[in-house]
Design a protein around this motif. Sequence first.
Motif, mmCIF file in Angstrom:
data_model
loop_
_atom_site.group_PDB
_atom_site.id
_atom_site.type_symbol
_atom_site.label_atom_id
_atom_site.label_comp_id
_atom_site.label_asym_id
_atom_site.label_seq_id
_atom_site.Cartn_x
_atom_site.Cartn_y
_atom_site.Cartn_z
ATOM 1 N N LEU A 69 44.973 38.727 39.022
ATOM 2 C CA LEU A 69 45.302 40.144 39.171
ATOM 3 C C LEU A 69 45.661 40.493 40.617
ATOM 4 O O LEU A 69 46.562 41.291 40.876
ATOM 5 N N SER A 70 44.971 39.874 41.582
ATOM 6 C CA SER A 70 45.218 40.180 42.997
ATOM 7 C C SER A 70 46.346 39.358 43.598
ATOM 8 O O SER A 70 46.729 39.572 44.745
ATOM 9 N N GLY A 71 46.891 38.388 42.837
ATOM 10 C CA GLY A 71 48.019 37.608 43.330
ATOM 11 C C GLY A 71 47.648 36.312 44.010
ATOM 12 O O GLY A 71 48.528 35.590 44.486
ATOM 13 N N VAL A 72 46.364 36.009 44.109
ATOM 14 C CA VAL A 72 45.941 34.746 44.722
ATOM 15 C C VAL A 72 46.451 33.574 43.887
ATOM 16 O O VAL A 72 46.897 32.554 44.423
ATOM 17 N N TYR A 73 46.384 33.712 42.549
ATOM 18 C CA TYR A 73 46.934 32.704 41.628
ATOM 19 C C TYR A 73 48.164 33.270 40.941
ATOM 20 O O TYR A 73 48.192 34.445 40.569
#
Length: 415
Positions: free
Chosen positions: A388-392
């Motif tokens: 959701l946060s864009g790390v993956y």
Amino acid sequence: MIKAKWWIYQIVIPLVLLYAFPWFFNNAHTIHVAQTFLITYIVIVGLNLLVGLSNQLSLGHVGFYAIGAYLSAILTMKVGLNFFVSIVISGLIAAVFGAIVALLSLRAKGPYLAMVTIAFGELISIIANRWVDVTGGPAGTKTSVPSFFGLELDPIQYMWFIGLLAIIFTAFATNIFRGRFGRTFTAFGNSEVASEVLGINVRNWKILAFAVSAFLAGVGGGLFAFQNQFISSTTFELNLSIMFLIAVIIGGSGTKIGPIIGTAVIVGLPQFLHNFVDYHLMIFGGILLLALILLPDGIVGAFTNLSYFKKFSSKKANTELGILHDGRKATIDLPEGINGKVLELKNISMYFGGLKAIDEVEIEVLGGTVHGIIGPNGSGKSTTVNVLSGVYMPTGGNILWKGKNITKYAPHSIA
């Protein structure tokens, strides 16, 4: 009251000391050492911002220093620009090279970043040594007496001029430490991933940190070029970069006063060890080793950690729940337009090889609502948040924010 104190400590007192210095130490050698101190200090202020705050290790600052020195000499002697204008332009061009080095080393960290910067410094050193027609090579090249818009500066006036620039850059660096820039540098220096998910574009901020540091190194090199009206390629070698870094570490990396202490050590100590010139690097290496073992936070850090100084530096924080710094109470009123469906996870999957961490997850979040993700260890809670946060980047599915697909956005853009 705070602003008045700031002006007194950052501007007034340094100006008074700078002006009065020749009255007490009015001999050519001391004035020359004072010039060297101030020039080196400007470079170390910039390196301290890079190493101390943003945690980006550089062992190639001699490259930016050399660029500033040679470009300012060329712009003044061959193009005919004013001495001061040439130094500013040289600093800006050094900043461009700093940005390029940052771009080339964005994915490099720790020793790998140091290797990239060493390669840059060595490249500039080789060019300075072999491009004899332009740089003069080891034989060197002459520069002019520094002239500030028609006024030739004698050694004392030149010291005052360098000192004024040092005071300006110190005030600039202090504001960086206290403001948003300093907090941002410190944030991504501590954790790039955490900074990204908080909305910081680490790539751009890294480039900015390198550019600012390189600008100050370039200005320092430009000032050095006119100190003796002569520069040689033998000056711009790796050991000078090592000395700059030693000053930052010994003084106290990431502290405001550290550059002053560190510069005093590397400039002042050789004055007492002139009979052992062949052993300078060995001596400084020993000092650095002792500092790392006994004073890991540098000289300033060691004094700050003493309980006597802690009681003066500590500030009481308002720990009452919901009270902001300016005394206002925090509210949970929703911003206008936050209603209806704002966030959607559609068939989100994240596979690590053959492991399905999450598989076809669907979530809808309405404005003004609070959601929690529960489940046993290994059920994919953290993976969901990281996707959701864009790390993956998810293996499959889409993330929509107010109907817009943000699945492939960088973490800072998602934030």
